[in-house]
Design a protein around this motif. Structure first.
Motif, PDB file in Angstrom:
ATOM      1  N   THR A  57      47.828   8.436 -41.540  1.00 19.41           N
ATOM      2  CA  THR A  57      47.051   7.352 -42.131  1.00 19.41           C
ATOM      3  C   THR A  57      45.752   7.144 -41.365  1.00 19.41           C
ATOM      4  O   THR A  57      44.699   6.945 -41.968  1.00 19.41           O
ATOM      5  N   ASP A  58      45.792   7.226 -40.037  1.00 17.01           N
ATOM      6  CA  ASP A  58      44.564   7.120 -39.235  1.00 17.01           C
ATOM      7  C   ASP A  58      43.601   8.258 -39.552  1.00 17.01           C
ATOM      8  O   ASP A  58      42.389   8.050 -39.622  1.00 17.01           O
ATOM      9  N   HIS A  59      44.131   9.453 -39.746  1.00 17.55           N
ATOM     10  CA  HIS A  59      43.275  10.597 -40.104  1.00 17.55           C
ATOM     11  C   HIS A  59      42.624  10.371 -41.474  1.00 17.55           C
ATOM     12  O   HIS A  59      41.436  10.653 -41.664  1.00 17.55           O
ATOM     13  N   VAL A  60      43.385   9.843 -42.415  1.00 20.45           N
ATOM     14  CA  VAL A  60      42.845   9.562 -43.743  1.00 20.45           C
ATOM     15  C   VAL A  60      41.751   8.501 -43.659  1.00 20.45           C
ATOM     16  O   VAL A  60      40.725   8.597 -44.342  1.00 20.45           O
ATOM     17  N   ILE A  61      41.921   7.504 -42.794  1.00 25.62           N
ATOM     18  CA  ILE A  61      40.900   6.466 -42.623  1.00 25.62           C
ATOM     19  C   ILE A  61      39.594   7.084 -42.141  1.00 25.62           C
ATOM     20  O   ILE A  61      38.510   6.725 -42.621  1.00 25.62           O
ATOM     21  N   GLU A  62      39.657   8.043 -41.219  1.00 30.95           N
ATOM     22  CA  GLU A  62      38.438   8.691 -40.724  1.00 30.95           C
ATOM     23  C   GLU A  62      37.753   9.495 -41.828  1.00 30.95           C
ATOM     24  O   GLU A  62      36.536   9.486 -41.947  1.00 30.95           O
ATOM     25  N   VAL A  63      38.538  10.184 -42.648  1.00 30.20           N
ATOM     26  CA  VAL A  63      37.960  10.942 -43.765  1.00 30.20           C
ATOM     27  C   VAL A  63      37.300   9.985 -44.762  1.00 30.20           C
ATOM     28  O   VAL A  63      36.185  10.217 -45.232  1.00 30.20           O
ATOM     29  N   LEU A  64      37.985   8.880 -45.069  1.00 30.98           N
ATOM     30  CA  LEU A  64      37.420   7.896 -45.990  1.00 30.98           C
ATOM     31  C   LEU A  64      36.146   7.274 -45.425  1.00 30.98           C
ATOM     32  O   LEU A  64      35.185   7.031 -46.158  1.00 30.98           O
ATOM     33  N   ARG A  65      36.121   7.041 -44.127  1.00 36.36           N
ATOM     34  CA  ARG A  65      34.928   6.465 -43.498  1.00 36.36           C
ATOM     35  C   ARG A  65      33.718   7.383 -43.681  1.00 36.36           C
ATOM     36  O   ARG A  65      32.615   6.932 -43.973  1.00 36.36           O
ATOM     37  N   GLN A  66      33.926   8.693 -43.541  1.00 36.13           N
ATOM     38  CA  GLN A  66      32.830   9.648 -43.750  1.00 36.13           C
ATOM     39  C   GLN A  66      32.371   9.640 -45.209  1.00 36.13           C
ATOM     40  O   GLN A  66      31.177   9.719 -45.488  1.00 36.13           O
ATOM     41  N   ARG A  67      33.293   9.543 -46.121  1.00 38.72           N
ATOM     42  CA  ARG A  67      32.922   9.520 -47.544  1.00 38.72           C
ATOM     43  C   ARG A  67      32.200   8.228 -47.905  1.00 38.72           C
ATOM     44  O   ARG A  67      31.272   8.228 -48.708  1.00 38.72           O
ATOM     45  N   ILE A  68      32.600   7.111 -47.313  1.00 35.34           N
ATOM     46  CA  ILE A  68      31.937   5.838 -47.579  1.00 35.34           C
ATOM     47  C   ILE A  68      30.530   5.860 -46.992  1.00 35.34           C
ATOM     48  O   ILE A  68      29.589   5.338 -47.592  1.00 35.34           O
ATOM     49  N   ASP A  69      30.362   6.480 -45.836  1.00 33.77           N
ATOM     50  CA  ASP A  69      29.022   6.617 -45.266  1.00 33.77           C
ATOM     51  C   ASP A  69      28.123   7.413 -46.200  1.00 33.77           C
ATOM     52  O   ASP A  69      26.931   7.144 -46.299  1.00 33.77           O
ATOM     53  N   ALA A  70      28.691   8.388 -46.905  1.00 29.62           N
ATOM     54  CA  ALA A  70      27.909   9.169 -47.871  1.00 29.62           C
ATOM     55  C   ALA A  70      27.489   8.304 -49.058  1.00 29.62           C
ATOM     56  O   ALA A  70      26.463   8.566 -49.681  1.00 29.62           O
TER      57      ALA A  70
END
Length: 147
Positions: A57-70
């Protein structure tokens, strides 16, 4: 009135005036409830290959954070709720379908042709250490001539 009391009073008035100036010139930051936006709750599920736990879940949060930054969203909120839920709040994003599409997009691996590097030991390219001492140096030396 003593001199120290007068200085303290002047400083207090200056602080009040500065606070009043900031309060009148700065616009307040509105929360998601007042500004509008999108709030999603995502849930990770177990698959045959991966178990949904706190680490994944923490790994997914980091991936989502990068996509939200985009997306260019200012001050998004990403928070883990329990073991396998993620709360995503995107202020000022009015189209929840577009946000869900960007966040749920599957990553794609692409290959691009590159020029092959020259082989080691050949004239005009590469470096080749001649013994163990040369391998530990920070600046390797060029190979002399063809190998």
């Amino acid at each position: 009135m003593t001199r120290t009391t007068a200085v303290r009073a002047v400083l207090a008035v200056l602080v009040l005036l500065a606070s009043l100036f900031v309060a009148l010139t700065q616009s307040p930051r509105l929360g998601l409830d007042l500004q509008g936006g999108t709030r999603m709750v995502l849930e990770a599920r177990d698959t045959a290959a991966v178990k949904a736990d706190a680490d994944t879940t923490d790994h997914v949060i980091e991936v989502l954070r990068q996509r939200i930054d985009a997306l260019g969203v200012a001050e998004p909120v990403l928070a883990r709720s329990g073991e396998n839920r993620i709360v995503v709040e995107l202020p000022d994003v009015q189209d929840p379908r577009h946000a869900a599409e960007v966040l749920g997009r599957t990553a794609q691996l692409t290959f691009h042709p590159v020029e092959a590097p020259p082989k080691r030991g050949r004239p005009g390219g590469g470096y080749c250490p001649t013994n163990r001492a040369d391998r530990s140096r920070s600046a390797p030396r060029r190979c002399p001539g063809p190998a």
